[in-house]
Design a protein around this motif. Structure first.
Motif, short mmCIF file in Angstrom:
data_model
loop_
_atom_site.label_atom_id
_atom_site.label_comp_id
_atom_site.label_asym_id
_atom_site.label_seq_id
_atom_site.Cartn_x
_atom_site.Cartn_y
_atom_site.Cartn_z
N GLN A 132 20.48 9.00 -14.43
CA GLN A 132 21.15 10.23 -14.01
C GLN A 132 21.11 11.32 -15.07
O GLN A 132 21.62 12.41 -14.85
CB GLN A 132 22.61 9.92 -13.65
CG GLN A 132 22.76 8.96 -12.48
CD GLN A 132 22.15 9.52 -11.20
OE1 GLN A 132 22.27 10.70 -10.91
NE2 GLN A 132 21.49 8.66 -10.43
N GLY A 133 20.56 11.04 -16.25
CA GLY A 133 20.50 12.05 -17.29
C GLY A 133 21.76 12.06 -18.15
O GLY A 133 22.67 11.26 -17.96
N VAL A 134 21.79 12.99 -19.09
CA VAL A 134 22.91 13.14 -20.01
C VAL A 134 23.52 14.51 -19.77
O VAL A 134 22.81 15.52 -19.80
CB VAL A 134 22.46 13.00 -21.48
CG1 VAL A 134 23.62 13.22 -22.42
CG2 VAL A 134 21.85 11.62 -21.70
N ASP A 135 24.81 14.56 -19.52
CA ASP A 135 25.51 15.82 -19.27
C ASP A 135 26.38 16.13 -20.48
O ASP A 135 27.36 15.43 -20.75
CB ASP A 135 26.37 15.70 -18.01
CG ASP A 135 27.03 17.01 -17.63
OD1 ASP A 135 26.75 18.03 -18.30
OD2 ASP A 135 27.84 17.03 -16.69
N ILE A 136 26.01 17.15 -21.23
CA ILE A 136 26.78 17.58 -22.41
C ILE A 136 27.43 18.90 -22.06
O ILE A 136 26.75 19.92 -21.89
CB ILE A 136 25.87 17.71 -23.65
CG1 ILE A 136 25.21 16.37 -23.95
CG2 ILE A 136 26.66 18.20 -24.84
CD1 ILE A 136 24.19 16.42 -25.06
#
Length: 188
Positions: free
Chosen positions: A118-122
Motif C-alpha cells: 500500500q506504500g508509505v504515507d508520511i
C-alpha cells in the motif's frame, strides 16, 4: 525424618527455618504484616504457569523463549519508560512512534527496507540529508507545489517527459552530447 499430619491451620508466632527440601501442595502467603522476600545466590525455578494480578516490579529479567513465545495480551498498553535494546529480528504489526520526548533515530551501516503493497504515507515534513535512491516516484502536488531548492544543481541523466505547462525562468541547453530537437504540429 519427621512428618506432620495436620488437618487444620498451623500458626507460627516466630521465625520458621526450613533447611531441607520442602514440598507444599498449596500455599497462600499473606503479606499484610510484611513483604515476601526470596534471597540467596541460587535462582527460583517455576515450571508451571504463573498468574500475577497485582503490580509487579522486576529489577532484572531474562526471558528464555526456548520452550515457547513470550506473549503479552490484554486491552491496555505496554509502557516502557527506559531505553530498549533489541538485537534480534523484531516483527511489529502496527507501530505508533510518539516523538514528543525526542526524535526517532535509525542508524547503522545497513539499509532500511520498507516492503509494503500500500506504500508509505508520511503526513509531515521528511528531511533526508544523505544520498537517496528512488526507483520509482509519484509526486502528488494536490496539497502544494513541488519545490527543489538549494545552491547546487539538479542533474537528470535520463529522458524527461513533461506533459503539462512548464515555466522555466532561465535555460541553458548544452548540445555536446546531441542536438536539441523541437518537434510537433504547433508553432514554437
Amino acid at each position: 525424618r519427621r512428618s506432620f499430619d495436620l488437618s487444620g491451620p498451623v500458626l507460627f508466632h516466630n521465625t520458621l527455618n526450613v533447611d531441607g527440601f520442602t514440598h507444599l501442595d498449596q500455599v497462600t502467603i499473606n503479606t499484610t504484616d510484611g513483604n515476601l522476600t526470596i534471597i540467596g545466590t541460587n535462582s527460583v525455578d517455576i515450571d508451571t504457569p504463573v498468574d500475577i494480578d497485582g503490580a509487579t516490579q522486576l529489577d532484572q529479567v531474562t526471558i528464555d523463549t526456548t520452550d515457547g513465545d513470550l506473549t503479552i495480551i490484554g486491552t491496555n498498553s505496554v509502557d516502557i519508560d527506559t531505553p530498549v535494546d533489541i538485537d534480534g529480528a523484531t516483527q511489529l504489526d502496527q507501530v505508533t512512534i510518539d516523538t514528543t520526548d525526542g526524535r526517532t533515530l535509525i542508524a547503522g551501516p545497513n539499509e532500511v527496507q520498507i516492503d509494503v503493497e500500500q506504500g508509505v504515507d508520511i503526513n509531515t515534513t521528511l528531511d533526508v540529508d544523505g544520498a537517496t535512491q528512488l526507483d520509482q516516484v509519484t509526486i502528488d502536488t494536490t496539497d502544494g507545489d513541488l519545490l527543489v531548492t538549494g545552491t547546487n544543481s539538479v542533474d537528470i541523466d535520463t529522458p524527461v517527459d513533461i506533459d503539462g505547462v512548464t515555466q522555466l525562468d532561465q535555460v541553458t541547453i548544452d548540445t555536446t552530447d546531441g542536438r536539441t530537437l523541437i518537434a510537433g504540429p504547433n508553432e514554437v
